[in-house]
Design a protein around this motif. Structure first.
Motif, PDB file in Angstrom:
ATOM      1  N   LEU A  95       0.839  -1.218   0.000  1.00 14.71           N
ATOM      2  CA  LEU A  95       0.000   0.000   0.000  1.00 14.71           C
ATOM      3  C   LEU A  95       0.862   1.251   0.000  1.00 14.71           C
ATOM      4  CD1 LEU A  95      -2.664   1.586   0.320  1.00 14.71           C
ATOM      5  CD2 LEU A  95      -2.515   1.138   2.782  1.00 14.71           C
ATOM      6  N   PHE A  96       1.895   1.312   0.844  1.00 10.01           N
ATOM      7  CA  PHE A  96       2.727   2.513   0.917  1.00 10.01           C
ATOM      8  C   PHE A  96       3.595   2.665  -0.338  1.00 10.01           C
ATOM      9  CE2 PHE A  96       1.220   2.895   5.103  1.00 10.01           C
ATOM     10  CZ  PHE A  96       1.621   4.114   5.615  1.00 10.01           C
ATOM     11  N   ASP A  97       3.971   1.561  -0.956  1.00 10.37           N
ATOM     12  CA  ASP A  97       4.720   1.645  -2.208  1.00 10.37           C
ATOM     13  C   ASP A  97       3.868   2.256  -3.311  1.00 10.37           C
ATOM     14  OD1 ASP A  97       6.874   1.167  -4.004  1.00 10.37           O
ATOM     15  OD2 ASP A  97       5.755  -0.563  -4.777  1.00 10.37           O
ATOM     16  N   LEU A  98       2.599   1.860  -3.406  1.00 11.67           N
ATOM     17  CA  LEU A  98       1.688   2.464  -4.387  1.00 11.67           C
ATOM     18  C   LEU A  98       1.395   3.925  -4.060  1.00 11.67           C
ATOM     19  CD1 LEU A  98      -0.877  -0.446  -4.871  1.00 11.67           C
ATOM     20  CD2 LEU A  98       0.973   0.219  -6.406  1.00 11.67           C
ATOM     21  N   ALA A  99       1.353   4.263  -2.771  1.00 11.10           N
ATOM     22  CA  ALA A  99       1.122   5.658  -2.385  1.00 11.10           C
ATOM     23  C   ALA A  99       2.276   6.550  -2.838  1.00 11.10           C
ATOM     24  CB  ALA A  99       0.921   5.757  -0.875  1.00 11.10           C
ATOM     25  N   ASP A 124      -6.978   0.880  -8.239  1.00  4.96           N
ATOM     26  CA  ASP A 124      -6.980   0.195  -9.524  1.00  4.96           C
ATOM     27  C   ASP A 124      -5.718  -0.654  -9.708  1.00  4.96           C
ATOM     28  OD1 ASP A 124      -8.193  -0.062 -12.282  1.00  4.96           O
ATOM     29  OD2 ASP A 124      -6.203   0.729 -12.792  1.00  4.96           O
ATOM     30  N   ARG A 125      -4.582  -0.186  -9.200  1.00  2.00           N
ATOM     31  CA  ARG A 125      -3.326  -0.915  -9.351  1.00  2.00           C
ATOM     32  C   ARG A 125      -3.054  -1.875  -8.187  1.00  2.00           C
ATOM     33  NH1 ARG A 125      -4.190   1.193 -13.463  1.00  2.00           N
ATOM     34  NH2 ARG A 125      -2.754   2.323 -14.827  1.00  2.00           N
ATOM     35  N   TYR A 126      -3.949  -1.930  -7.253  1.00  2.00           N
ATOM     36  CA  TYR A 126      -3.732  -2.785  -6.083  1.00  2.00           C
ATOM     37  C   TYR A 126      -3.777  -4.265  -6.498  1.00  2.00           C
ATOM     38  CZ  TYR A 126      -3.847  -3.922  -1.093  1.00  2.00           C
ATOM     39  OH  TYR A 126      -3.529  -4.383   0.162  1.00  2.00           O
TER      40      TYR A 126
END
Length: 464
Positions: free
Chosen positions: A159-163, A175-177
């Protein structure tokens, strides 16, 4: 062989002397230009017709006898007057040079035109590269403060990497999760987990005594908001029309409520004025008459403020007629004036009595009381009509079986009987809301107005 006249014609020369002699002299050759200009100026002149204004003539002709333009034009701007302002300095050279964008991490090389003096400088649009500072936590901090049974460390790290990659654009993050590897989460779940960790780390790392502004995210409120928005979007046309109808009815109810409150206030003012006037008259009758000093005998008696008509007080300097005090003010309408005259004629009172001091005072008080009586009769007729309309409405609802029979509940402190409605089928209170302001038919409105006027014009001696 050419003569002097032929030469003069070729050179466009003229003159009496040259014509008479038939020879060309020095004066004719030297003054030829002046003669041409004089001739041309004479041909350009055109006399303005009589009776034509100078402005109209200027619209028709100019100095060169040009025809007026068909369309309005502005000749003050254009290529004739605007000139390029060229300086004496040299033009700054431009150069085709490569550049890199600091926002990109792949080291891509691009080219663009740029001034030669700016070679080697940073890309000017790099200052717009703003990134969100996403907090970083250690393994120890996660195990001590951030551990949650519903979330694993690998899922939190993802989650924090996508943030960081998508700058907290949670719709893109959702959407990318990776829903295949991890549990399926909603946008509200991702936001709640992220902001919870941010608040926890801010509390841990803050120095003691500092005032922190910790972001708080209410996931339950966000879910309810989206549910309400989805319901609002999925409404049918019939539901939209019903809601608009209910809103209009609510506005009508509020308008009628304000009108009833205003009528109640006006009626209360009339009743208070009548009671005050009656008490004052009783007090004046019971009070013993005392002899006033000689100076106070000439003073004008005060008109009671609670009377139906407020007559003007003539306290200005100068001579005034006492009959002016009997003149009705402009605030009294023509309808009240006609009703007042009719009541005075029925009582046998002269409309224009002798304006002595005592007659003026008593006549003004009598007319004030008559106007107050007229207004009270109108208010009474309105209340009677509304009561009758309520009774008919109640009878119609009782026949339908939606409310119970009428019963006496108690007595008002003023002595008025208070009627109550027993509980029947359904909510009776909801059924009879705003019945006073129910829409009226034209015939009922006409009967109401005529009945009010007849009751107000009735003689006071005929009242029960």
């Amino acid at each position: 062989m050419a003569t002097g006249a032929d030469v003069r014609d070729i050179l466009e020369l003229g003159g009496v002397e040259s014509e008479n002699t038939g020879t060309i002299n020095k004066k004719d050759i030297i003054n030829s230009d002046k003669k041409k200009s004089k001739k041309s100026s004479e041909t350009l002149t055109f006399k303005r017709p009589e009776g034509m204004h100078r402005e109209v003539y200027a619209l028709l002709y100019s100095d060169k006898k040009d025809a007026p333009p068909l369309l309005p034009s502005d000749t003050t701007q254009g290529y004739r007057t605007v000139k390029a302002k060229l300086g004496s300095k040299k033009v700054r050279p431009w150069k085709w040079m490569p550049f890199t964008n600091p926002a990109r991490k792949d080291g891509a090389m691009f080219y663009h035109w740029r001034r030669a003096a700016e070679e080697g400088k940073d890309y000017p649009f790099a200052r717009f590269n703003k990134t969100v500072q996403v907090p970083v936590y250690s393994e120890q901090e996660y195990q001590m403060y951030l551990h949650d049974d519903a979330w694993t460390k690998a899922e939190t790290d993802h989650l924090f990497d996508l943030a960081r990659r998508f700058d907290l654009r949670f719709v893109v993050i959702h959407d990318r999760y990776d829903h295949q590897q991890f549990k399926k989460r909603s946008v509200e779940d991702l936001k709640e987990r992220y902001y919870y960790i941010c608040a926890k780390l801010a509390n841990i790392r803050a120095a003691p005594g500092t005032d922190l502004k910790i972001p708080v995210f209410d996931a339950g409120h966000e879910r309810r908001r989206k549910e309400q928005l989805e319901r609002l979007y999925n409404r049918t046309p019939e539901q939209v029309a019903e809601e608009e109808y209910l809103i209009q009815e609510l506005r009508k109810i509020e308008t009628r409520k304000k009108e009833r409150e205003k009528r109640t206030q006006d009626l209360q003012k009339l009743i208070t004025a009548a009671d005050t006037t009656t008490e004052q008259r009783r007090a004046e009758r019971k009070a013993p008459k005392k002899k006033l000093p000689q100076k106070k005998e000439t003073e004008k008696p005060a008109v009671p403020e609670t009377a139906g008509i407020k007559f003007p007080d003539f306290k200005s300097a100068g001579v005034t007629l006492r009959s002016q005090r009997m003149k009705l003010p402009s605030s009294v309408g023509q309808k009240k004036i006609k009703a007042l005259e009719q009541m005075l004629m029925e009582l046998g009172v002269d409309l224009n009595p002798m304006p002595t001091e005592e007659i003026v005072q008593m006549f003004n008080e009598l007319r004030s009381d008559l106007v107050l009586l007229y207004e009270l009769k109108q208010a009474f007729a309105n209340c009677e009509y509304e009561l009758q309309m309520l009774r008919h409405r109640y009878e119609a609802l009782a026949k339908a079986g939606t409310i119970g029979p009428l019963s006496v509940e108690g007595t008002h402190p003023d002595g008025q009987t208070v009627l109550g409605i027993e509980e029947g089928k359904g909510d009776a209170k909801d059924q009879i809301i705003d019945v006073v302001g129910a829409p009226l038919t034209p015939n009922s409105v006409r009967r109401k107005v005529v009945g009010a006027e007849q009751g107000a014009l009735r003689s006071p001696t005929q009242m029960p």
